[in-house]
Design an enzyme around this catalytic site. Structure first.
Site, mmCIF file in Angstrom:
data_model
loop_
_atom_site.group_PDB
_atom_site.id
_atom_site.type_symbol
_atom_site.label_atom_id
_atom_site.label_comp_id
_atom_site.label_asym_id
_atom_site.label_seq_id
_atom_site.Cartn_x
_atom_site.Cartn_y
_atom_site.Cartn_z
ATOM 1 N N GLU A 1 0.833 -1.209 0.000
ATOM 2 C CA GLU A 1 0.000 0.000 0.000
ATOM 3 C C GLU A 1 0.866 1.258 0.000
ATOM 4 O O GLU A 1 0.541 2.237 -0.669
ATOM 5 C CB GLU A 1 -0.938 0.019 1.224
ATOM 6 N N ASP B 1 -4.385 -9.592 -8.529
ATOM 7 C CA ASP B 1 -4.747 -8.616 -9.562
ATOM 8 C C ASP B 1 -3.605 -7.795 -10.167
ATOM 9 O O ASP B 1 -3.265 -7.905 -11.341
ATOM 10 C CB ASP B 1 -5.847 -7.680 -9.030
ATOM 11 N N GLU C 1 -18.478 -6.319 -2.430
ATOM 12 C CA GLU C 1 -17.102 -6.811 -2.358
ATOM 13 C C GLU C 1 -16.965 -8.212 -2.934
ATOM 14 O O GLU C 1 -15.929 -8.564 -3.484
ATOM 15 C CB GLU C 1 -16.594 -6.796 -0.916
ATOM 16 N N GLU D 1 -12.348 0.300 -9.398
ATOM 17 C CA GLU D 1 -11.961 -0.579 -10.509
ATOM 18 C C GLU D 1 -12.973 -0.598 -11.646
ATOM 19 O O GLU D 1 -12.595 -0.647 -12.819
ATOM 20 C CB GLU D 1 -11.727 -2.018 -10.005
ATOM 21 N N THR E 1 -1.354 1.143 -10.726
ATOM 22 C CA THR E 1 -2.565 0.486 -10.216
ATOM 23 C C THR E 1 -3.383 1.429 -9.342
ATOM 24 O O THR E 1 -4.565 1.224 -9.135
ATOM 25 C CB THR E 1 -2.205 -0.806 -9.449
HETATM 26 C C1 DMJ Z 1 -6.360 0.424 -5.021
HETATM 27 O O1 DMJ Z 1 -5.629 0.823 -3.928
HETATM 28 C C2 DMJ Z 1 -5.481 -0.162 -6.069
HETATM 29 O O2 DMJ Z 1 -6.164 -0.110 -7.267
HETATM 30 C C3 DMJ Z 1 -5.067 -1.571 -5.760
HETATM 31 O O3 DMJ Z 1 -4.360 -2.184 -6.789
HETATM 32 C C4 DMJ Z 1 -6.207 -2.462 -5.367
HETATM 33 N N1 DMJ Z 1 -7.399 -1.771 -5.198
HETATM 34 C C5 DMJ Z 1 -7.437 -0.518 -4.554
HETATM 35 C C6 DMJ Z 1 -8.788 0.114 -4.723
HETATM 36 O O4 DMJ Z 1 -9.811 -0.775 -4.718
#
Ligand code: DMJ
Length: 933
Positions: free
Chosen positions: A146, A293, A387, A405, A491
């Site tokens: 994160e 993912d 979710e 997303e 991401t």
């Molecule tokens: C984000 O922090 C990023 O996209 C991460 O890869 C996974 N998903 C969260 C948001 O849902």
């Protein structure tokens, strides 16, 4: 692989120029095809698009403004209590809190959004604040993943746009790479996490002390998720290339190399979690959502940003496996890495909604359109993407933390197809956010998409990603002050310039492996779609793919879709025995069970138990059938258990200045008026005297005709209910006496009766934890007259009051836990009608019966499915397909739900669907929290 470069995207390209072409091509991939649109969904006028763009700007101001005013410098805003979330000062939410490092997370995550949204002045102010206020040296244990995607990515995205602005000559003229210096400082702080023999990073690090013990309070972990270890390369490589310090890119590459080496060789899939020391897969299930993912995302994007073929080759190899095993259009279902024809779950998680967007970048538009359409239908049914949801589109885990997303995929699909349908989708997302998530002090996550209740949470990714993608969706080129095609999205939607591919590239290709030559050459097709070629001749392309899926959600039978072996279809062989058809008295069925390695044990109490020993099956195919049979049986059981339990209820504050915007999740009672069957109860609240409600009230005039507030404790719930009813109350809310308790940290439960007949109790009774209860108590203190609505599901806020806004109070949220797998046999008890009654809710007086807790203790889908061979489960048989009437009923309820003209208090209450779904939440929750890290 130079020949690959010459296909699909244009004329052959010399090898040396590959990476720069890749950058240019990647930009091209994202170039809108809007100009080629000629027919299909109604086009959206420029005015309408601008109106929606402006709406996004206003929404961003509401979210960002409230964060800055009420939360900054805290990491996040708590939009219900309208204050900052400071780690250590709030009850721990477990892993979710590992994103919070006391480094003003939301501000950093919002930096480049400000520029995209053309808020350059605010960006300049924000950068100054970051440089002035943010400390990266806190004694806090944070998630490496994160911190990388949100903070390092945020700083680098900010830096990328700061230098772009500086070069333009108007803003940021004072800027001297200060954000980059902070990014570098943070990069060095993260490096100790990579001190493992594998090169995979520890999942957590102490910002001040690294991973050294004991001060660090971390460094003992053995596992990490694949995405956690495989989502570093973009930020780390950008940091290396911006600064010339190659170490970052090297470390991230090494971690990726290790993951690649550890892929399951026969399926080319990776598991969800891996041991960072041994490299063993800890969880061997594999999908494209939670836990994996962005590993896939970063392989493809690393190729785009860095121009290194090895990343594309790896991505293509994995993609091929994904499409072979996981993709079952429109579904994406987890499988086992060793047995990829075997589904590992019967539900999907919301994180996989990014995948259609990635498929656009890959150039595989058809399945992207299909999956996106399926997801959109789920959203239309529940207003947000829960979710997790089952293969028959029931809610599996009802929370929705405002994830971006789906908006991301919508944006990329619009870019690729130019189909205005996707603009309408974006419009719906905006409407739903404003209608259901907007609160006076920001936007609140949904705690339960079915009840519409909120959680006191606004994650930083909501600002980093959601507003960016929504704004870009409606923006024309001239609405953005720079060329978005020159950047790649991380991401977390941070922007990194594609020119990095030509800068400081000394370490490119250092660690590439050499196995790709064995693979089918078609794997290495050039990946970028040329939308100019794809769509002009067929402007209805996307629509024609969506059409057959139009009613895929509404028409689905609420029963797990279990993959039947392809060979069964092909050979015309008899389909395997399905759990729903099984009869313990049918000798043919018993014979099939035996073949599948499933034995029947008759228990003393009359129940029948099923046990599977895979090794006793007649063949491996029979063993697989047996496993599937057991999984179905467990699912049927869980379904029946669910139906025996009451769903959560909602307490909605409807008076000024809340007007229905604040919705609290409440526990139901096993006695009194059943809110699911009757109209909701609405009334002003009044505290009872005595507050515990354990004796005749001394203030009947105060509670008469009102909803009485009573404190938990000292007598039975039923006794409290009788006392307030005798005083003339029309309903009651019991507030937990355990100070600080919250649905953040404790499972919701239902209030049991007193073991006697409770038919005399006619009023509705609901339970609130202390933190949720104090929202009402605070409101009384501030506004005196507070009116609430007790119901099974939050009603739309009063349209006439829609425009008024003011901050409110207190909070609610979530909890989490882990899961385990690995086993060698599987058991299922079949319970007959009588014994199923015995199994019904625990009704111990006063102690609240823990519906969810009981359930969590009984069946966990992860245990059922992760490994065929050692689960011990109890089940009742159920599993009828919903009949048409039910479907129509549900459909009409959904339609009514989404009709903004329906005034609240007059709506049909879709209790059946809530009842059917309620029980799975804790199981799913446990798994997802673990997944998400
Ligand atoms: C984000 O922090 C990023 O996209 C991460 O890869 C996974 N998903 C969260 C948001 O849902």
């Amino acid at each position: 692989m130079s020949e690959a470069g010459g296909r699909g995207c244009g004329s052959p390209i010399p090898q040396r120029a590959r990476w720069s072409l890749v950058a240019a091509t990647a930009a091209f991939c994202l170039v809108s095809a809007t100009s080629v649109w000629t027919a299909g969904a109604e086009p959206m006028s420029r005015e309408e698009k601008q109106k929606l763009g402006n709406q996004v700007l206003e929404m961003f101001d509401h979210a960002y403004g409230n964060y800055m005013e009420h939360a900054y410098p805290a990491d996040e805003l708590m939009p219900l209590t309208c204050r900052g979330r400071v780690r250590g000062q709030e009850p721990s939410r477990g892993d979710v809190d590992d994103a919070l490092g006391k480094f003003s997370l939301t501000l950093i995550d919002s930096l480049d959004t400000l520029v995209v949204l053309n808020k350059t002045k605010e960006f300049e102010d924000a950068v100054r604040k970051v440089l002035r206020d943010v400390n990266l040296d806190n004694d806090v244990v944070v998630s490496v993943f994160e911190t990388n995607i949100r903070v390092l990515g945020g700083l680098l995205g900010g830096h990328s746009l700061a230098i772009m602005l500086k070069e333009k000559g108007e803003y940021m003229q004072w800027y001297n790479d200060e954000l980059l210096q902070m990014a570098k400082q943070l990069g060095y702080k993260l490096l100790p996490a990579f001190n493992t023999t594998s090169g995979l990073p520890y999942p957590r690090i102490n910002l001040k002390f690294g991973i050294r013990k004991p001060e660090a309070r971390t460094g003992t972990e053995t596992d990490t998720c694949t995405a956690c270890a495989g989502t570093l390369i973009l930020e780390f490589a950008a940091l290396s290339r911006f600064t010339g310090a190659t170490i970052f890119e090297e470390y991230a590459r090494k971690a990726l190399d290790f993951l690649w080496e550890k892929r399951q060789r026969s399926s080319n899939l990776v598991g969800v979690t891996i041991n960072i020391h041994t490299g063993d897969w800890v969880r061997k299930d594999s999908g494209v959502g939670a836990g994996i993912d962005s590993y896939y995302e970063y392989l493809l994007k690393a190729y785009v940003l860095l121009g290194d073929d090895s990343f594309l080759e790896r991505f293509n190899t994995h993609y091929d496996a994904i499409m072979r095993y996981i993709s079952q259009p429109p579904l994406l279902l987890d499988v086992h890495i060793h047995k990829p024809m075997l589904n590992a779950r019967t539900w999907m998680d919301a994180l996989l909604a990014f995948f259609p967007g990635l498929q656009v970048l890959k150039g595989d538009i058809r399945p992207a359109i299909e999956t996106h359409e399926m997801l959109y239908q789920v959203i239309k049914k529940h207003n947000f993407l829960p979710e997790a949801f089952t293969t028959d589109f029931r809610v599996h885990w009802a929370q929705h933390p405002l994830r971006p997303e789906f908006a991301e995929s919508t944006y990329f699909l619009y870019k690729a197809t130019g189909d205005p349908y996707y603009l309408e989708v974006g419009k719906t997302l905006i409407e739903n956010l404003n209608k259901y998530a907007r609160v006076p002090c920001g936007f609140a996550a949904m705690k339960d998409v079915r009840t519409g209740s909120h959680e006191d949470r606004m994650d930083s990714f909501f600002l980093a990603e959601m507003f960016k993608y929504l704004y870009l969706l409606f923006a024309d080129k001239e609405d953005i002050i720079f060329d978005i095609e020159d950047y790649i999205f991380t991401t977390e939607a941070h922007l990194l310039p594609l020119w990095l591919s030509t800068t400081n590239q000394s370490i490119s290709k250092k660690n590439t492996t050499s196995e790709y030559t064995e693979l089918d050459d078609s794997n290495f097709d050039w990946t970028c779609p040329n939308t100019q070629i794809l769509f002009p001749n067929d402007p209805l392309y996307a629509q024609s793919i969506r059409e057959p899926l139009k009613n895929v959600v509404d028409k689905s039978c609420p029963r797990g879709i279990i993959r039947v072996r392809e060979e069964s279809f092909r050979s015309g062989a008899k389909p395997p025995l399905r759990a729903r058809d099984f009869m313990a008295t049918n000798p043919e069925h018993l014979e099939i069970l035996k073949k599948m390695g499933v034995s029947l044990i008759h228990l003393k109490d009359g129940r029948v138990q099923l046990v599977q020993h895979a090794i006793q099956a007649a063949s491996s195919i029979d063993a697989e059938d047996g496993l599937r049979f057991m999984q179905e049986m467990i699912e049927l059981s869980s379904q029946q258990q669910k139906e025996q339990q009451l769903p959560p209820r909602a307490v909605q504050i409807v008076s000024h200045p809340f007007f229905g915007r604040v919705v609290l999740t409440a526990g139901p009672a096993q006695f009194g008026l059943d809110l699911s069957k009757h109209k909701e109860t609405r009334g002003f609240v009044a505290s009872s005297k005595p507050y515990n409600g354990c004796s005749e009230l001394t203030n009947p005039e105060a509670v008469m005709g009102k909803i009485a507030l009573i404190q938990r404790g000292q007598c039975m719930f039923a006794e409290k209910a009788r006392n307030i009813q005798n005083a003339g109350a029309i309903g009651g809310i019991v507030i937990d006496d355990n100070e600080g308790s919250s649905s953040d940290t404790a499972p919701l439960f239902q209030m049991a009766g007193d073991g006697k007949d409770t038919d005399d109790i006619k009023i509705p009774m609901l339970f609130l934890f202390s933190k949720e209860g104090s929202i009402i108590l605070d409101a009384i203190r501030e506004y005196e007259e507070v009116e609430v609505l007790l119901s099974d599901k939050a009603k739309d806020r009063d349209p006439e009051m829609e425009n008024e806004e003011q901050p409110s109070s207190e909070n609610d949220s979530q909890n989490q836990s882990g899961e385990q797998i690995s086993s060698s046999s599987q058991e299922v008890d079949l319970v007959d009608q009588e014994s199923s009654e015995e199994n019904s809710l625990n009704s111990h007086p006063e102690s609240l019966s823990l519906a969810n807790m009981d359930n969590a203790a009984s069946i966990s889908p992860s245990e059922q499915t992760s490994n065929p061979t050692e689960n011990h489960e109890t089940t009742n048989l159920n599993g009828e397909c919903t009949d048409l009437d039910n479907q129509l009923q549900e459909q009409s309820e959904t339609e009514e739900d989404s009709n903004p003209n329906v005034s609240w208090g007059k709506k049909v209450q879709p209790i059946d669907s809530i009842l059917a779904d309620w029980n799975e939440d804790i199981e799913a929750f446990e798994m997802m929290e673990k997944d998400e890290l």
